[in-house]
Scaffold this motif. Sequence first.
Motif, PDB file in Angstrom:
ATOM      1  N   SER A  36      -6.412   7.903  -3.862  1.00  0.00           N
ATOM      2  CA  SER A  36      -7.819   7.725  -3.606  1.00  0.00           C
ATOM      3  C   SER A  36      -7.997   6.170  -3.287  1.00  0.00           C
ATOM      4  O   SER A  36      -7.348   5.130  -3.651  1.00  0.00           O
ATOM      5  CB  SER A  36      -8.820   8.106  -4.646  1.00  0.00           C
ATOM      6  N   LEU A  37      -9.294   5.974  -2.479  1.00  0.00           N
ATOM      7  CA  LEU A  37      -9.394   4.427  -2.270  1.00  0.00           C
ATOM      8  C   LEU A  37      -9.678   3.519  -3.435  1.00  0.00           C
ATOM      9  O   LEU A  37      -9.312   2.720  -3.427  1.00  0.00           O
ATOM     10  CB  LEU A  37     -10.697   4.435  -1.131  1.00  0.00           C
ATOM     11  N   ARG A  38     -10.412   4.163  -4.307  1.00  0.00           N
ATOM     12  CA  ARG A  38     -10.784   3.529  -5.731  1.00  0.00           C
ATOM     13  C   ARG A  38      -9.414   3.167  -5.993  1.00  0.00           C
ATOM     14  O   ARG A  38      -9.328   2.121  -6.738  1.00  0.00           O
ATOM     15  CB  ARG A  38     -11.702   4.252  -6.327  1.00  0.00           C
ATOM     16  N   ALA A  39      -8.504   4.198  -6.239  1.00  0.00           N
ATOM     17  CA  ALA A  39      -7.221   3.965  -6.966  1.00  0.00           C
ATOM     18  C   ALA A  39      -6.447   2.991  -6.379  1.00  0.00           C
ATOM     19  O   ALA A  39      -5.871   2.211  -7.166  1.00  0.00           O
ATOM     20  CB  ALA A  39      -6.547   5.318  -7.078  1.00  0.00           C
ATOM     21  N   ILE A  40      -6.262   2.964  -5.067  1.00  0.00           N
ATOM     22  CA  ILE A  40      -5.637   1.952  -4.555  1.00  0.00           C
ATOM     23  C   ILE A  40      -6.216   0.505  -4.549  1.00  0.00           C
ATOM     24  O   ILE A  40      -5.662  -0.354  -4.793  1.00  0.00           O
ATOM     25  CB  ILE A  40      -5.522   2.202  -2.993  1.00  0.00           C
ATOM     26  N   ALA A  41      -7.526   0.327  -4.559  1.00  0.00           N
ATOM     27  CA  ALA A  41      -8.238  -0.849  -5.016  1.00  0.00           C
ATOM     28  C   ALA A  41      -8.137  -1.313  -6.296  1.00  0.00           C
ATOM     29  O   ALA A  41      -7.555  -2.600  -6.611  1.00  0.00           O
ATOM     30  CB  ALA A  41      -9.788  -0.659  -4.645  1.00  0.00           C
ATOM     31  N   LEU A  79      -5.013 -10.182  -2.996  1.00  0.00           N
ATOM     32  CA  LEU A  79      -6.340 -10.547  -2.733  1.00  0.00           C
ATOM     33  C   LEU A  79      -6.569 -10.163  -1.041  1.00  0.00           C
ATOM     34  O   LEU A  79      -6.007  -9.886  -0.489  1.00  0.00           O
ATOM     35  CB  LEU A  79      -6.456 -12.023  -2.663  1.00  0.00           C
ATOM     36  N   THR A  80      -8.116  -9.756  -1.345  1.00  0.00           N
ATOM     37  CA  THR A  80      -8.490  -9.572   0.214  1.00  0.00           C
ATOM     38  C   THR A  80      -8.099 -10.680   1.235  1.00  0.00           C
ATOM     39  O   THR A  80      -7.822 -11.785   0.660  1.00  0.00           O
ATOM     40  CB  THR A  80     -10.141  -9.020   0.235  1.00  0.00           C
ATOM     41  N   ARG A  81      -8.550 -10.407   2.396  1.00  0.00           N
ATOM     42  CA  ARG A  81      -8.299 -11.289   3.471  1.00  0.00           C
ATOM     43  C   ARG A  81      -8.988 -12.521   3.006  1.00  0.00           C
ATOM     44  O   ARG A  81      -8.725 -13.824   3.430  1.00  0.00           O
ATOM     45  CB  ARG A  81      -8.441 -11.022   4.860  1.00  0.00           C
ATOM     46  N   ARG A  82     -10.248 -12.493   2.714  1.00  0.00           N
ATOM     47  CA  ARG A  82     -11.054 -13.623   2.308  1.00  0.00           C
ATOM     48  C   ARG A  82     -10.969 -13.924   0.722  1.00  0.00           C
ATOM     49  O   ARG A  82     -11.743 -14.814   0.517  1.00  0.00           O
ATOM     50  CB  ARG A  82     -12.434 -13.007   2.509  1.00  0.00           C
ATOM     51  N   GLY A  83     -10.002 -13.659   0.073  1.00  0.00           N
ATOM     52  CA  GLY A  83      -9.738 -13.895  -1.099  1.00  0.00           C
ATOM     53  C   GLY A  83     -10.460 -13.323  -2.351  1.00  0.00           C
ATOM     54  O   GLY A  83     -10.421 -13.864  -3.302  1.00  0.00           O
ATOM     55  N   GLY A  84     -10.953 -12.105  -2.028  1.00  0.00           N
ATOM     56  CA  GLY A  84     -11.778 -11.436  -3.045  1.00  0.00           C
ATOM     57  C   GLY A  84     -10.974 -10.421  -3.817  1.00  0.00           C
ATOM     58  O   GLY A  84      -9.793 -10.096  -3.451  1.00  0.00           O
ATOM     59  N   ARG A  85     -11.815  -9.779  -4.480  1.00  0.00           N
ATOM     60  CA  ARG A  85     -11.344  -8.382  -5.062  1.00  0.00           C
ATOM     61  C   ARG A  85     -11.394  -7.003  -4.158  1.00  0.00           C
ATOM     62  O   ARG A  85     -12.240  -7.075  -3.129  1.00  0.00           O
ATOM     63  CB  ARG A  85     -12.068  -8.259  -6.567  1.00  0.00           C
ATOM     64  N   TRP A  86     -10.732  -6.226  -4.352  1.00  0.00           N
ATOM     65  CA  TRP A  86     -10.676  -5.046  -3.718  1.00  0.00           C
ATOM     66  C   TRP A  86     -11.783  -3.939  -3.866  1.00  0.00           C
ATOM     67  O   TRP A  86     -12.126  -3.793  -5.255  1.00  0.00           O
ATOM     68  CB  TRP A  86      -9.415  -4.275  -3.853  1.00  0.00           C
ATOM     69  N   HIS A  87     -12.409  -3.268  -3.108  1.00  0.00           N
ATOM     70  CA  HIS A  87     -13.335  -2.307  -3.235  1.00  0.00           C
ATOM     71  C   HIS A  87     -13.124  -1.194  -2.277  1.00  0.00           C
ATOM     72  O   HIS A  87     -12.180  -1.318  -1.453  1.00  0.00           O
ATOM     73  CB  HIS A  87     -14.771  -2.775  -2.833  1.00  0.00           C
ATOM     74  N   VAL A  88     -13.618   0.020  -2.449  1.00  0.00           N
ATOM     75  CA  VAL A  88     -13.470   1.038  -1.654  1.00  0.00           C
ATOM     76  C   VAL A  88     -13.685   0.596  -0.191  1.00  0.00           C
ATOM     77  O   VAL A  88     -12.750   1.082   0.675  1.00  0.00           O
ATOM     78  CB  VAL A  88     -14.445   2.331  -1.938  1.00  0.00           C
ATOM     79  N   VAL A 101       0.794  -1.192  -0.037  1.00  0.00           N
ATOM     80  CA  VAL A 101      -0.022   0.125  -0.093  1.00  0.00           C
ATOM     81  C   VAL A 101       0.999   1.204   0.151  1.00  0.00           C
ATOM     82  O   VAL A 101       0.599   2.152  -0.733  1.00  0.00           O
ATOM     83  CB  VAL A 101      -0.851  -0.063   1.273  1.00  0.00           C
ATOM     84  N   GLU A 102       1.959   1.197   0.632  1.00  0.00           N
ATOM     85  CA  GLU A 102       2.740   2.389   0.763  1.00  0.00           C
ATOM     86  C   GLU A 102       3.542   2.572  -0.546  1.00  0.00           C
ATOM     87  O   GLU A 102       3.519   3.614  -1.185  1.00  0.00           O
ATOM     88  CB  GLU A 102       3.998   2.255   1.765  1.00  0.00           C
ATOM     89  N   ASP A 103       3.822   1.579  -1.276  1.00  0.00           N
ATOM     90  CA  ASP A 103       4.417   1.582  -2.611  1.00  0.00           C
ATOM     91  C   ASP A 103       3.204   2.199  -3.597  1.00  0.00           C
ATOM     92  O   ASP A 103       3.569   3.168  -4.462  1.00  0.00           O
ATOM     93  CB  ASP A 103       4.894   0.360  -2.976  1.00  0.00           C
ATOM     94  N   ILE A 104       2.304   1.688  -3.492  1.00  0.00           N
ATOM     95  CA  ILE A 104       1.050   2.139  -4.271  1.00  0.00           C
ATOM     96  C   ILE A 104       0.877   3.726  -4.166  1.00  0.00           C
ATOM     97  O   ILE A 104       0.745   4.504  -5.067  1.00  0.00           O
ATOM     98  CB  ILE A 104      -0.409   1.402  -4.047  1.00  0.00           C
ATOM     99  N   ARG A 105       0.709   4.211  -2.945  1.00  0.00           N
ATOM    100  CA  ARG A 105       0.631   5.660  -2.371  1.00  0.00           C
ATOM    101  C   ARG A 105       1.521   6.315  -3.039  1.00  0.00           C
ATOM    102  O   ARG A 105       1.605   7.380  -3.627  1.00  0.00           O
ATOM    103  CB  ARG A 105       0.323   5.619  -0.972  1.00  0.00           C
ATOM    104  N   ASN A 106       2.803   5.752  -2.842  1.00  0.00           N
ATOM    105  CA  ASN A 106       4.110   6.578  -3.490  1.00  0.00           C
ATOM    106  C   ASN A 106       4.087   6.705  -4.937  1.00  0.00           C
ATOM    107  O   ASN A 106       4.584   7.655  -5.722  1.00  0.00           O
ATOM    108  CB  ASN A 106       5.291   5.966  -3.058  1.00  0.00           C
ATOM    109  N   SER A 107       3.418   5.755  -5.654  1.00  0.00           N
ATOM    110  CA  SER A 107       3.223   5.889  -7.016  1.00  0.00           C
ATOM    111  C   SER A 107       2.369   7.028  -7.590  1.00  0.00           C
ATOM    112  O   SER A 107       1.971   6.961  -8.792  1.00  0.00           O
ATOM    113  CB  SER A 107       3.034   4.409  -7.728  1.00  0.00           C
ATOM    114  N   GLY A 108       1.678   7.466  -6.572  1.00  0.00           N
ATOM    115  CA  GLY A 108       0.388   8.715  -6.832  1.00  0.00           C
ATOM    116  C   GLY A 108      -1.120   8.050  -6.759  1.00  0.00           C
ATOM    117  O   GLY A 108      -1.996   8.970  -6.814  1.00  0.00           O
ATOM    118  N   ALA A 109      -1.156   6.841  -6.521  1.00  0.00           N
ATOM    119  CA  ALA A 109      -2.574   6.503  -6.326  1.00  0.00           C
ATOM    120  C   ALA A 109      -2.777   6.851  -4.842  1.00  0.00           C
ATOM    121  O   ALA A 109      -2.637   6.010  -3.802  1.00  0.00           O
ATOM    122  CB  ALA A 109      -2.668   5.025  -6.668  1.00  0.00           C
TER     123      ALA A 109
END
Length: 65
Positions: A28-33, A42-51, A18-26
């Motif tokens: 917003s929650l949507r951009a990070i997802a 994957l999310t902890r439950r193995g799914g896709r990311w949402h806001v 997440v730190e790397d993603i933020r440092n690359s300019g993303a």
Amino acid sequence: ATVHANAKHHAADLALVVEDIRNSGATSLRAIASELDARGMLTRRGGRWHVSTVRNLLKWIDRTD
């Protein structure tokens, strides 16, 4: 207690990503997802990311700092 420990561990595992993603300019929650999905993370439950799941992840990361 187990669910709490698993969530804390998962957040710690993703903190650097997440730190790397933020440092690359993303910032917003949507951009990070989108970037987490693009990187195949994957999310902890193995799914896709949402806001809402990114918001929860960031809360857990803040707790582990």
